[in-house]
Scaffold this active site. Sequence first.
Site, PDB file in Angstrom:
ATOM      1  N   THR A  74      32.682  38.667  35.021  1.00 22.48           N
ATOM      2  CA  THR A  74      32.591  37.604  36.018  1.00 22.48           C
ATOM      3  C   THR A  74      34.013  37.116  36.312  1.00 22.48           C
ATOM      4  O   THR A  74      34.891  37.210  35.452  1.00 22.48           O
ATOM      5  CB  THR A  74      31.691  36.452  35.525  1.00 22.48           C
ATOM      6  OG1 THR A  74      32.202  35.964  34.291  1.00 22.48           O
ATOM      7  CG2 THR A  74      30.260  36.927  35.353  1.00 22.48           C
ATOM      8  N   THR A  76      36.082  34.384  36.634  1.00 19.37           N
ATOM      9  CA  THR A  76      36.918  33.528  35.788  1.00 19.37           C
ATOM     10  C   THR A  76      37.092  34.134  34.400  1.00 19.37           C
ATOM     11  O   THR A  76      38.190  34.150  33.856  1.00 19.37           O
ATOM     12  CB  THR A  76      36.326  32.111  35.696  1.00 19.37           C
ATOM     13  OG1 THR A  76      36.232  31.568  37.025  1.00 19.37           O
ATOM     14  CG2 THR A  76      37.188  31.195  34.849  1.00 19.37           C
ATOM     15  N   CYS A  77      36.010  34.651  33.843  1.00 20.54           N
ATOM     16  CA  CYS A  77      36.065  35.244  32.494  1.00 20.54           C
ATOM     17  C   CYS A  77      36.992  36.456  32.469  1.00 20.54           C
ATOM     18  O   CYS A  77      37.815  36.611  31.566  1.00 20.54           O
ATOM     19  CB  CYS A  77      34.670  35.677  32.048  1.00 20.54           C
ATOM     20  SG  CYS A  77      33.436  34.361  32.108  1.00 20.54           S
ATOM     21  N   HIS A  78      36.852  37.308  33.465  1.00 23.02           N
ATOM     22  CA  HIS A  78      37.558  38.586  33.510  1.00 23.02           C
ATOM     23  C   HIS A  78      39.041  38.437  33.849  1.00 23.02           C
ATOM     24  O   HIS A  78      39.887  39.124  33.289  1.00 23.02           O
ATOM     25  CB  HIS A  78      36.876  39.494  34.538  1.00 23.02           C
ATOM     26  CG  HIS A  78      37.367  40.895  34.564  1.00 23.02           C
ATOM     27  ND1 HIS A  78      37.102  41.783  33.545  1.00 23.02           N
ATOM     28  CD2 HIS A  78      38.120  41.564  35.461  1.00 23.02           C
ATOM     29  CE1 HIS A  78      37.662  42.957  33.837  1.00 23.02           C
ATOM     30  NE2 HIS A  78      38.285  42.840  34.991  1.00 23.02           N
TER      31      HIS A  78
END
Length: 190
Positions: A74, A76-78
């Site tokens: 995703t 923001t996570c990535h």
Amino acid sequence: MVSTVKLFSRTFAKHVSHIKVIEVDQEIPSGTFKSIPWTPELNSGLVCGTPGIIRTDDWRGKRVVVIGVPGAFTPTCHVNHLPPYLQRYDQFKAKGVDAIYVLAANDPYVMSGWGVSQKLEDKIITLSDTYAEWSEKMGLSSDQTNAGMGKRTARYVLILEDNKVRSIEIEPRGVPELKLTNAETTLSKL
């Protein structure tokens, strides 16, 4: 250590489970996760690996950082959340961290694929928190059904010593900036 959990409790409470959020000095609940150990063969993209089991009991007597994210791959996570932890891996080790784990409600194959794409190798271990069950036991799950993602882990960071919470930080949902759970903030709490 002081936590900023209370500052965001009203915002966060709208999106997380009804279970009370775990606090500093409390022991984490028992948990069992599926994880695919990194091997060089995984880098080919033609090998999936075989899931093994990691238990929270394995963390006893250790200093551990657990990064909870809503989902592998995703945005923001990535792009913003996980990469700085890898970039500062040696700083975490220098501060006495025995292991860093990243967990999400994705299956172990997706988590492994994400780890390979991020070049985590064996530095940061990916864990599958199936259905966000372990996170939910601590009040750290998030219902993202309206976004088409179902039940997920919230965005949080735990610093554990001998399976007791020494620091907990939770980002409010929908806030794109990582102020509480970024690598620099986590390092400052060690």
